[in-house]
Design an enzyme around this catalytic site. Structure first.
Site, PDB file in Angstrom:
ATOM      1  N   HIS A 119       0.817  -1.225   0.000  1.00 49.50           N
ATOM      2  CA  HIS A 119       0.000   0.000   0.000  1.00 49.50           C
ATOM      3  C   HIS A 119       0.843   1.264   0.000  1.00 49.50           C
ATOM      4  O   HIS A 119       0.357   2.325   0.371  1.00 49.50           O
ATOM      5  CB  HIS A 119      -0.952  -0.008   1.213  1.00 49.50           C
ATOM      6  CG  HIS A 119      -1.979  -1.097   1.125  1.00 49.50           C
ATOM      7  ND1 HIS A 119      -2.752  -1.484   2.185  1.00 49.50           N
ATOM      8  CD2 HIS A 119      -2.334  -1.918   0.112  1.00 49.50           C
ATOM      9  CE1 HIS A 119      -3.565  -2.479   1.824  1.00 49.50           C
ATOM     10  NE2 HIS A 119      -3.311  -2.757   0.570  1.00 49.50           N
ATOM     11  N   CYS A 127       3.308  13.272  -7.329  1.00 50.90           N
ATOM     12  CA  CYS A 127       2.375  14.209  -7.967  1.00 50.90           C
ATOM     13  C   CYS A 127       1.048  13.487  -8.226  1.00 50.90           C
ATOM     14  O   CYS A 127       1.031  12.331  -8.642  1.00 50.90           O
ATOM     15  CB  CYS A 127       2.949  14.689  -9.305  1.00 50.90           C
ATOM     16  SG  CYS A 127       1.779  15.686 -10.235  1.00 50.90           S
ATOM     17  N   CYS A 147       3.454  19.988  -7.638  1.00 49.91           N
ATOM     18  CA  CYS A 147       4.494  19.284  -8.404  1.00 49.91           C
ATOM     19  C   CYS A 147       5.369  20.312  -9.123  1.00 49.91           C
ATOM     20  O   CYS A 147       4.859  21.264  -9.722  1.00 49.91           O
ATOM     21  CB  CYS A 147       3.793  18.394  -9.433  1.00 49.91           C
ATOM     22  SG  CYS A 147       4.871  17.652 -10.659  1.00 49.91           S
ATOM     23  N   CYS A 150       4.604  19.668 -13.212  1.00 53.88           N
ATOM     24  CA  CYS A 150       3.332  20.029 -13.892  1.00 53.88           C
ATOM     25  C   CYS A 150       2.428  20.895 -13.028  1.00 53.88           C
ATOM     26  O   CYS A 150       1.288  21.158 -13.382  1.00 53.88           O
ATOM     27  CB  CYS A 150       2.595  18.750 -14.309  1.00 53.88           C
ATOM     28  SG  CYS A 150       1.882  17.873 -12.918  1.00 53.88           S
ATOM     29  N   GLY A 187      -1.592  -9.239  12.617  1.00 49.65           N
ATOM     30  CA  GLY A 187      -2.120  -7.902  12.908  1.00 49.65           C
ATOM     31  C   GLY A 187      -2.870  -7.268  11.765  1.00 49.65           C
ATOM     32  O   GLY A 187      -2.753  -6.072  11.514  1.00 49.65           O
ATOM     33  N   THR A 188      -3.662  -8.113  11.072  1.00 47.76           N
ATOM     34  CA  THR A 188      -4.478  -7.543  10.006  1.00 47.76           C
ATOM     35  C   THR A 188      -5.899  -8.078  10.118  1.00 47.76           C
ATOM     36  O   THR A 188      -6.109  -9.243  10.429  1.00 47.76           O
ATOM     37  CB  THR A 188      -3.897  -7.841   8.609  1.00 47.76           C
ATOM     38  OG1 THR A 188      -4.779  -7.304   7.601  1.00 47.76           O
ATOM     39  CG2 THR A 188      -3.708  -9.335   8.359  1.00 47.76           C
ATOM     40  N   ASN A 213      -3.199 -12.408  16.098  1.00 52.00           N
ATOM     41  CA  ASN A 213      -4.087 -11.250  16.174  1.00 52.00           C
ATOM     42  C   ASN A 213      -4.688 -11.215  17.568  1.00 52.00           C
ATOM     43  O   ASN A 213      -4.899 -12.250  18.178  1.00 52.00           O
ATOM     44  CB  ASN A 213      -5.206 -11.374  15.115  1.00 52.00           C
ATOM     45  CG  ASN A 213      -5.875 -10.034  14.830  1.00 52.00           C
ATOM     46  OD1 ASN A 213      -6.292  -9.350  15.754  1.00 52.00           O
ATOM     47  ND2 ASN A 213      -5.957  -9.659  13.570  1.00 52.00           N
ATOM     48  N   ALA A 231       1.062  -9.008  18.918  1.00 50.35           N
ATOM     49  CA  ALA A 231       2.169  -9.450  18.053  1.00 50.35           C
ATOM     50  C   ALA A 231       3.518  -9.199  18.730  1.00 50.35           C
ATOM     51  O   ALA A 231       4.442 -10.018  18.618  1.00 50.35           O
ATOM     52  CB  ALA A 231       2.100  -8.698  16.730  1.00 50.35           C
TER      53      ALA A 231
END
Ligand code: APR
Ligand code: ZN
Length: 244
Positions: A119, A127, A147, A150, A187-188, A213, A231
């Site tokens: 992620h 940008c 940016c 641009c 841990g998800t 978990n 954890a």
């Protein structure tokens, strides 16, 4: 929390292991998980409402400031024993792959050399239109920085809800999940895809699933081992039981 003898013996002899981590592994470092209610200034917002392209379009400054706050918060916290235990486990396993949904960079700071960041990473900024990585920006100005190339608005280099994951990272994660003998889900909440389906990919190829978990999740009933707890406590205990 006793770690089952057969899991201990198994971990001493396998070669290929995958660990997928989520916000829970950074919780003991003092970072909120995604499903935690937020505190202070941000308590009126749900993370899942801010981490979206629509939120950024609607109110870029609000989203920018939320990430700037989190970027600074990450710099104030340290990796915890859970992160360090993963570095140790990797040292004992010939082919170990670490995949994370976290954007906090704490695995790298704990010493994990190779992290598949599904992620993105909150310390990186790009940008919002040409995608160019920004090298420097004014973090706390009145405006969202622009940016250099641009002049479009800069944004955090993280994957927002509804956005696709970096293809190369996803392919590397899927390849590792297909090949592993043991797959840790740590841990998800296991509700955000495609990350959540990696465990099923591994299990379909015969891997044993170990879930760590504090609470049960949709994966728990499918896991071969469910180690309930923090954890930061379970992982160091596992390293000690398996490798002494
Ligand atoms: N030890 C182990 N597990 C913990 C701990 C802890 N100390 N503290 C919390 N947990 C567990 C919670 O029970 C929960 O199942 O960690 C999980 C955190 O779940 P989420 O907050 O949903 O975080 P995560 O699963 O990483 O979210 C996945 O969704 O919001 C998007 O992109 C964002 O990467 C994030 C993704
Ligand atoms: Zn640009």
């Amino acid at each position: 929390m006793g770690i089952q003898k057969d899991l201990i013996l198994l971990l001493r002899k396998v070669d290929r292991v995958v660990a997928l981590t989520g916000a829970g592994i950074s919780q003991e470092s003092g970072l909120q998980t995604f499903r935690d209610t937020q505190t202070g200034l941000w308590s009126q917002f749900k993370p899942t409402e801010l981490a979206t392209p629509e939120a950024f379009m609607r109110n870029p400054k609000l989203v920018w400031d939320w990430y700037a706050m989190r970027r600074n918060k990450v710099l104030d916290v340290e990796p915890n024993p859970g992160h360090f235990a993963i570095v140790e486990i990797a040292g004992h396993i010939p082919d170990f792959s670490l995949i994370t949904q976290n954007v906090d960079g704490l695995h790298q700071r704990a010493g994990s050399p190779k992290v598949i960041e599904l992620h993105g990473n909150i310390q990186r900024v790009k940008c919002s239109s040409c995608g160019q990585q920004a090298q420097a920006w004014n973090e706390a100005g009145d405006e969202v920085p622009k940016c250099e190339i641009c002049k479009s608005l800069l944004r955090p280099d993280v994957v927002w809800f509804g956005e696709s994951l970096p293809q190369a990272m996803l392919e590397a994660a899927e390849k590792a999940a297909r090949a592993c003998q043991v797959y840790f889900s740590i841990g998800t909440s296991g509700v955000v895809h495609p990350a959540a389906s990696l465990a099923l990919t591994a299990s379909a190829r015969g891997a044993l699933i170990v879930e760590i978990n504090t609470e049960s999740t949709p994966l728990t009933e499918k896991a071969d081992y469910y180690l309930q707890g923090m954890a930061g406590e379970i992982l160091p205990a596992l390293v000690k039981s398996v490798w002494g």
